[in-house]
Design a protein around this motif. Structure first.
Motif, PDB file in Angstrom:
ATOM      1  N   MET A  84       0.878  -1.172   0.000  1.00  0.00           N
ATOM      2  CA  MET A  84       0.000   0.000   0.000  1.00  0.00           C
ATOM      3  C   MET A  84       0.916   1.224   0.000  1.00  0.00           C
ATOM      4  SD  MET A  84      -3.111  -1.132   2.555  1.00  0.00           S
ATOM      5  CE  MET A  84      -2.169  -1.503   4.031  1.00  0.00           C
ATOM      6  N   SER A  86       1.265   5.378   0.604  1.00  0.00           N
ATOM      7  CA  SER A  86       0.746   6.673   1.034  1.00  0.00           C
ATOM      8  C   SER A  86       1.730   7.724   0.534  1.00  0.00           C
ATOM      9  CB  SER A  86       0.647   6.676   2.555  1.00  0.00           C
ATOM     10  OG  SER A  86       0.920   7.948   3.051  1.00  0.00           O
ATOM     11  N   VAL A  88       2.477  11.918   0.156  1.00  0.00           N
ATOM     12  CA  VAL A  88       2.202  13.345   0.325  1.00  0.00           C
ATOM     13  C   VAL A  88       2.919  14.058  -0.822  1.00  0.00           C
ATOM     14  CG1 VAL A  88       2.428  15.356   1.821  1.00  0.00           C
ATOM     15  CG2 VAL A  88       2.136  13.075   2.833  1.00  0.00           C
ATOM     16  N   ASP A 120      -3.168   6.154  -0.285  1.00  0.00           N
ATOM     17  CA  ASP A 120      -3.736   7.434   0.057  1.00  0.00           C
ATOM     18  C   ASP A 120      -2.809   8.481  -0.558  1.00  0.00           C
ATOM     19  OD1 ASP A 120      -5.558   9.089   1.202  1.00  0.00           O
ATOM     20  OD2 ASP A 120      -4.907   8.793   3.265  1.00  0.00           O
ATOM     21  N   THR A 121      -3.405   9.468  -1.201  1.00  0.00           N
ATOM     22  CA  THR A 121      -2.627  10.510  -1.854  1.00  0.00           C
ATOM     23  C   THR A 121      -3.117  11.847  -1.341  1.00  0.00           C
ATOM     24  OG1 THR A 121      -2.614   9.105  -3.803  1.00  0.00           O
ATOM     25  CG2 THR A 121      -1.853  11.355  -4.086  1.00  0.00           C
ATOM     26  N   VAL A 122      -2.266  12.611  -0.709  1.00  0.00           N
ATOM     27  CA  VAL A 122      -2.691  13.889  -0.134  1.00  0.00           C
ATOM     28  C   VAL A 122      -1.672  14.970  -0.472  1.00  0.00           C
ATOM     29  CG1 VAL A 122      -3.965  12.795   1.750  1.00  0.00           C
ATOM     30  CG2 VAL A 122      -1.574  13.376   2.080  1.00  0.00           C
ATOM     31  N   VAL A 128       6.576  12.926   0.688  1.00  0.00           N
ATOM     32  CA  VAL A 128       6.741  11.836   1.646  1.00  0.00           C
ATOM     33  C   VAL A 128       6.124  10.596   1.012  1.00  0.00           C
ATOM     34  CG1 VAL A 128       6.191  10.954   3.943  1.00  0.00           C
ATOM     35  CG2 VAL A 128       6.522  13.418   3.610  1.00  0.00           C
ATOM     36  N   SER A 130       5.326   6.702   1.922  1.00  0.00           N
ATOM     37  CA  SER A 130       5.289   5.701   2.981  1.00  0.00           C
ATOM     38  C   SER A 130       4.707   4.424   2.394  1.00  0.00           C
ATOM     39  CB  SER A 130       4.432   6.226   4.130  1.00  0.00           C
ATOM     40  OG  SER A 130       4.497   5.335   5.218  1.00  0.00           O
TER      41      SER A 130
END
Lengths: 324, 324
Positions: A84, A86, A88, A120-122, A128, A130
């Motif tokens: 998975m 993640s 930023v 998750d993409t923000v 960053v 992860s």
């Protein structure tokens, strides 16, 4: 860019892992694993702390962060299955660069038939990345750091210091050197986790393994501490790639002992199993070197000793430690 | 602060989950789950995008980010078991504030007997907290968004819009209002995932569930799209806490339809199972409301309709979407 659009763009149409019931597209992923144990870890990489666009393209960044996680699976004797992501993303990163990060991950994930099962993409001010990795290992075959025993043979795969030398070249101003050293540079940008080798050891009852993310001095210290034993390393036995010899002996020493992120495996087995380790290395076309031994010393436990030019001294871990 | 020191400080001495073989302290964690399916998700929160120190203490931040992940487990019908934390910490955050984030997580983790099994702590320019959550669900009982059917009863737990109203109060300048509205403010800072309720539905063959992280308009749209059906919501049936009535009717409407992060569950069941849902809500002391229905319309699939003052119109999802 739009989070959902990006996730759609990287969503797989088919699953490679037979245990996967639901990948991306719901509140969570679901898988079924009835026969093996589940192994999982998370690793986080920050731009300009763990990597730099000066030395890596987005493709390399993606490849390398997932390789580092796969290496954790190898160090557990596990087979990677899922990951998975993640991320930023700062505004100055384009969608195309983001896609390249993903392509780098996808390249190495494909090698291991891994499925991307969540993410998750923000937005944020610095990049960053992860990664959560999930793998499987046969019951009783997870390889822990704490299992070394007195009399074990200490070994390492591949050659040491290559990635640190590659990074050194990339940050030097001598472009001609860079051109002549694609091997070392690729060892920094596109490392090879030793999954197949670790799997080939699965018939052995006891193998202690650690992967070299922070330099062998540091990893040997982790093994010694976890097993509450002494580790002896012979400097002259540390495997060295011929390309390393272009550097001064001080540089070679620093790269080999403290250079991080070769993602080789260091470990130990009982003397009786050393031949099996050699066979596993041959079968998986991995260079293997005996570099020392494990012993019990009443006053020397948890220490790492380096024997160099016939002299023995304590080796401080002093490897690269991610600052926080 | 030192990464290893921090990880040591949060390392558990005992495991709460019987399936855990190895927690923090090796290259990866290991667990054994032969009887249930494994459910996993990752969620990432960036300071000043997803939360602000102006409206939350570090303790709330920790509590809330883990609550959001636990809510994903509830939305899958799963029981949370493990979590891993990745934190990027800017220099202006103290070790004590970091510990408070952890304490907030630990508080809600303890409620569910969850074990912290891994993590990574690195330095960076802005606070990023990324959580990986792992839970278990009985085979064939994972609750997917795509399973709604024509004729289903649509329901929601709790009351809607509370968290958005709480955030609105915290960002207003009227301190007297804040003091009178601890209930709404706690709904923003310390949300309650509906795990027990979702588990109480486990005897039902088919339940569709989604958690409300982005507003019911958005979540209903996700359900309609995933199931390729039409969802009808009755505005007057949306459950409202009495405290919400202090706001204008326009504000109430915005909070209820588009306010994110109530972490309630919205879902559907066949009409024949509605009594069982009422029983499950009673058993777990959760408020439950029938708010609409699911139907097949040849030209209306994937749509959400809102029926308000006797008039029916398309409800655009328009809920809060994390920008990236």
């Amino acid at each position: 860019m739009d989070e959902f659009k990006f996730i759609d763009s990287i969503k797989q149409n088919t699953y490679k892992q037979p245990s996967l019931l639901k990948g991306i597209g719901d509140d969570a992923a679901v898988f079924r694993q009835n026969y093996q144990d589940v192994v999982t870890a998370v690793d986080t990489f920050v731009e300009n702390v763990h990597f730099s666009r000066k030395t890596m393209d987005p493709y390399h960044i993606g490849y390398r962060v997932l390789a580092a996680n796969i290496s954790d699976m190898a160090a557990m004797g596990a087979t990677p299955a899922y990951y998975m992501i993640s991320i930023v993303i700062p505004e100055n990163w384009s969608e195309s660069e983001l896609q390249q990060i993903y392509q780098g991950m996808d390249r190495i994930a494909s090698t291991y038939k891994m499925d991307l099962i969540g993410g998750d993409t923000v937005g944020g001010s610095e990049l960053v990345v992860s990664i959560t990795i999930i793998g499987f290992v046969d019951k009783q075959k997870a390889r822990y750091r704490s299992t070394m025993q007195d009399g074990d043979v200490l070994f390492v795969t591949g050659t040491l210091g290559d990635a640190a030398a590659g990074l050194h070249l990339l940050t030097s101003d001598k472009n001609d050197l860079v051109q002549d050293n694609n091997y070392l540079i690729d060892r920094h940008r596109l490392p090879t986790p030793r999954v197949a080798f670790a799997q080939a050891l699965s018939t052995l009852e006891r193998v202690t393994l650690n992967d070299i993310s922070d330099g062998i001095a540091n990893e040997a210290s982790e093994l010694a501490t976890a097993s509450n034993l002494t580790v002896q390393l012979y400097y002259e036995k540390l495997p060295k790639h011929p390309k390393l010899k272009q550097f001064s002996s001080e540089q070679q020493r620093a790269f080999q002992l403290f250079g991080g992120e070769d993602f080789e495996l260091v470990g130990s087995v009982p003397q009786k199993d050393w031949d099996s380790v050699l066979q596993a290395a041959k079968k998986t076309a991995v260079k293997i070197s005996e570099i020392g031994n494990v012993l019990y010393e009443p006053n020397g436990s948890n220490n790492v000793f380096l024997i160099e030019n016939g002299k023995k001294h304590v080796l401080e871990k002093g490897g690269y430690t991610h600052r926080s």
